[in-house]
Design a protein around this motif. Structure first.
Motif, PDB file in Angstrom:
ATOM      1  N   UNK A  64       0.808  -1.208   0.000  1.00  0.00           N
ATOM      2  CA  UNK A  64       0.000   0.000   0.000  1.00  0.00           C
ATOM      3  C   UNK A  64       0.843   1.261   0.000  1.00  0.00           C
ATOM      4  N   UNK A  65       1.951   1.232   0.729  1.00  0.00           N
ATOM      5  CA  UNK A  65       2.826   2.403   0.774  1.00  0.00           C
ATOM      6  C   UNK A  65       3.590   2.587  -0.531  1.00  0.00           C
ATOM      7  N   UNK A  66       3.938   1.478  -1.201  1.00  0.00           N
ATOM      8  CA  UNK A  66       4.703   1.561  -2.441  1.00  0.00           C
ATOM      9  C   UNK A  66       3.835   1.852  -3.660  1.00  0.00           C
ATOM     10  N   UNK A  67       2.551   1.540  -3.586  1.00  0.00           N
ATOM     11  CA  UNK A  67       1.678   1.669  -4.761  1.00  0.00           C
ATOM     12  C   UNK A  67       1.672   3.067  -5.376  1.00  0.00           C
ATOM     13  N   UNK A  68       1.498   4.146  -4.594  1.00  0.00           N
ATOM     14  CA  UNK A  68       1.520   5.481  -5.213  1.00  0.00           C
ATOM     15  C   UNK A  68       2.832   5.767  -5.934  1.00  0.00           C
ATOM     16  N   UNK A  69       3.964   5.373  -5.330  1.00  0.00           N
ATOM     17  CA  UNK A  69       5.268   5.605  -5.945  1.00  0.00           C
ATOM     18  C   UNK A  69       5.401   4.855  -7.261  1.00  0.00           C
ATOM     19  N   UNK A  70       5.001   3.581  -7.261  1.00  0.00           N
ATOM     20  CA  UNK A  70       5.131   2.759  -8.468  1.00  0.00           C
ATOM     21  C   UNK A  70       4.187   3.246  -9.563  1.00  0.00           C
ATOM     22  N   UNK A  71       2.938   3.527  -9.213  1.00  0.00           N
ATOM     23  CA  UNK A  71       1.946   3.914 -10.213  1.00  0.00           C
ATOM     24  C   UNK A  71       2.206   5.302 -10.780  1.00  0.00           C
ATOM     25  N   UNK A  72       2.799   6.189  -9.990  1.00  0.00           N
ATOM     26  CA  UNK A  72       3.031   7.552 -10.460  1.00  0.00           C
ATOM     27  C   UNK A  72       4.374   7.725 -11.166  1.00  0.00           C
ATOM     28  N   UNK A  73       5.387   6.992 -10.714  1.00  0.00           N
ATOM     29  CA  UNK A  73       6.737   7.252 -11.234  1.00  0.00           C
ATOM     30  C   UNK A  73       7.392   6.055 -11.920  1.00  0.00           C
ATOM     31  N   UNK A  74       6.861   4.842 -11.724  1.00  0.00           N
ATOM     32  CA  UNK A  74       7.525   3.660 -12.274  1.00  0.00           C
ATOM     33  C   UNK A  74       6.594   2.803 -13.123  1.00  0.00           C
ATOM     34  N   UNK A  76       6.088   2.932 -16.368  1.00  0.00           N
ATOM     35  CA  UNK A  76       6.764   2.510 -17.600  1.00  0.00           C
ATOM     36  C   UNK A  76       7.733   1.361 -17.333  1.00  0.00           C
ATOM     37  N   UNK A  77       8.487   1.450 -16.240  1.00  0.00           N
ATOM     38  CA  UNK A  77       9.429   0.380 -15.891  1.00  0.00           C
ATOM     39  C   UNK A  77       8.689  -0.907 -15.545  1.00  0.00           C
ATOM     40  N   UNK A  78       7.533  -0.772 -14.907  1.00  0.00           N
ATOM     41  CA  UNK A  78       6.741  -1.953 -14.562  1.00  0.00           C
ATOM     42  C   UNK A  78       6.230  -2.640 -15.824  1.00  0.00           C
ATOM     43  N   UNK A 190      16.839 -11.083 -10.700  1.00  0.00           N
ATOM     44  CA  UNK A 190      15.861 -10.140 -11.242  1.00  0.00           C
ATOM     45  C   UNK A 190      16.438  -8.734 -11.291  1.00  0.00           C
ATOM     46  N   UNK A 191      17.178  -8.343 -10.253  1.00  0.00           N
ATOM     47  CA  UNK A 191      17.673  -6.973 -10.182  1.00  0.00           C
ATOM     48  C   UNK A 191      18.780  -6.671 -11.193  1.00  0.00           C
ATOM     49  N   UNK A 192      19.208  -7.687 -11.943  1.00  0.00           N
ATOM     50  CA  UNK A 192      20.160  -7.424 -13.025  1.00  0.00           C
ATOM     51  C   UNK A 192      19.507  -6.631 -14.150  1.00  0.00           C
ATOM     52  N   UNK A 193      18.190  -6.765 -14.323  1.00  0.00           N
ATOM     53  CA  UNK A 193      17.502  -6.093 -15.427  1.00  0.00           C
ATOM     54  C   UNK A 193      16.329  -5.241 -14.970  1.00  0.00           C
ATOM     55  N   UNK A 194      15.940  -5.352 -13.714  1.00  0.00           N
ATOM     56  CA  UNK A 194      14.748  -4.648 -13.219  1.00  0.00           C
ATOM     57  C   UNK A 194      15.149  -3.787 -12.029  1.00  0.00           C
ATOM     58  N   UNK A 195      14.554  -2.613 -11.919  1.00  0.00           N
ATOM     59  CA  UNK A 195      14.858  -1.715 -10.804  1.00  0.00           C
ATOM     60  C   UNK A 195      14.403  -2.332  -9.492  1.00  0.00           C
ATOM     61  N   UNK A 196      15.038  -1.895  -8.408  1.00  0.00           N
ATOM     62  CA  UNK A 196      14.689  -2.415  -7.084  1.00  0.00           C
ATOM     63  C   UNK A 196      13.245  -2.125  -6.731  1.00  0.00           C
ATOM     64  N   UNK A 197      12.759  -0.930  -7.092  1.00  0.00           N
ATOM     65  CA  UNK A 197      11.384  -0.558  -6.751  1.00  0.00           C
ATOM     66  C   UNK A 197      10.375  -1.468  -7.435  1.00  0.00           C
ATOM     67  N   UNK A 198      10.560  -1.710  -8.730  1.00  0.00           N
ATOM     68  CA  UNK A 198       9.632  -2.569  -9.474  1.00  0.00           C
ATOM     69  C   UNK A 198       9.704  -3.999  -8.961  1.00  0.00           C
ATOM     70  N   UNK A 199      10.925  -4.493  -8.754  1.00  0.00           N
ATOM     71  CA  UNK A 199      11.077  -5.856  -8.234  1.00  0.00           C
ATOM     72  C   UNK A 199      10.414  -6.009  -6.866  1.00  0.00           C
TER      73      UNK A 199
END
Length: 320
Positions: A64-74, A76-78, A190-199
């Motif tokens: 729940x805390x990460x959702x706004x950050x991921x949906x607003x700023x990440x 495209x990466x997701x 996974x973190x070799x190709x994906x950002x820490x936040x998305x992972x």
């Protein structure tokens, strides 16, 4: 002119100061992170809620805390994360769910000190899994692994003399450490190709769903808690799940994996100290040598792995 020339010729001191400043900041942040994760086990032991429910809410609140950050700023990466990376992140989330599902109940069956020491044997199982995949750990790593196993044998022998329930708690914590090793290895891939936040978001979301299913199947009560219990769940999420792990990921770039990983081992004495002061859980005198042996073995494992990484990173000298 003479003064200006003297200023130009003076040795530069600003770069040295600026180089030391980030290290000091990282050390302060690392201390905060270790304090955060050290609060995890005592908080869980003191929270009046089913263990599986605590595991669920810890991850659900983090999502729940990460959702706004991921949906607003990440977003495209997701969307850009490949199918393989997503599947590996989901698998890591499943192992994390297993880690929490077996470790948290152990905190109500054995002492916080014993449970934390056994669940932090993750580097041992990581080393063994890497060996199965063809990697050749150095002798120092194997020596540390053997020493840590000796400590585990001593500790479980102490708990067996106390009660079969404590021994069962030890087994659950040890299983949690094994699951944690698989989680760490998959996460590193996974973190070799994906950002820490998305992972982290995909992993935690998977863990949340699986723990919710486990709670529903087992009949674990997910609500109706007191305000104090909800507060402890929120503090657990903030300190251990978000603050602790986020800061550890933040400082590892500057301090290096050796310093950071070795510092994380302080979670065991940190959790034991907090449990003794807050919960009155003073481990039996016989368990202290076992805890010391486990810690010493883990330090050897990390030192050996660090030397291996340095040997790989430095190319061999060639003659001219």
């Amino acid at each position: 002119m003479r003064a200006a020339r003297a200023r130009r010729d003076a040795p530069p001191i600003a770069p040295a100061v600026s180089a030391r400043a980030p290290v000091r900041v990282d050390l302060v942040l690392l201390a905060i992170a270790i304090a955060g994760v050290s609060l995890s086990a005592p908080l869980i032991a003191a929270t009046a809620a089913p263990a599986l429910a605590i595991a669920f809410w810890r991850n659900a609140m983090a999502v729940g805390a990460l959702s706004p950050l991921v949906l607003l700023r990440h977003r495209a990466a997701l969307r850009a994360a490949g199918r393989r990376a997503v599947l590996l992140a989901v698998a890591a989330g499943a192992l994390l769910a297993l880690h929490f599902g077996v470790w948290l109940p152990s905190l109500h069956m054995t002492s916080v000190a014993s449970s934390t020491a056994l669940v932090t044997t993750t580097p041992i199982w990581t080393t063994l899994l890497l060996r199965l995949r063809g990697h050749r750990p150095p002798a120092l790593v194997w020596a540390g692994t053997a020493l840590a196993f000796l400590g585990v044998v001593i500790l479980t022998g102490v708990d067996l003399s106390l009660s079969p329930r404590a021994l069962a708690g030890d087994a659950l914590a040890l299983a949690g450490g094994m699951a944690g090793a698989g989680y760490v290895l998959l996460g590193a891939e996974v973190r070799r190709t994906v950002s820490t936040t998305v992972y982290t978001y995909v992993c935690y979301a998977t863990t949340t769903v699986l723990l919710l299913i486990a709670c529903l199947v087992s009949g674990a009560r997910l609500g109706g808690y007191s305000g104090e219990t909800w507060l402890k769940l929120a503090v657990l999420t903030l300190t251990a799940q978000l603050l602790g792990h986020s800061l550890i990921n933040r400082v590892v770039k500057g301090l290096g994996p050796s310093v950071t990983s070795t510092a994380i081992l302080l979670e065991t004495p940190g959790a034991a100290l907090i449990a003794a002061l807050w919960l009155g859980q003073v481990p039996p005198a016989e368990s202290y040598p076992a805890l010391a042996v486990i810690m010493a073995g883990l330090v050897l494992v990390i030192m050996g792995d660090r030397r291996r990484q340095e040997a790989v990173a430095v190319p061999p000298e060639t003659g001219v």
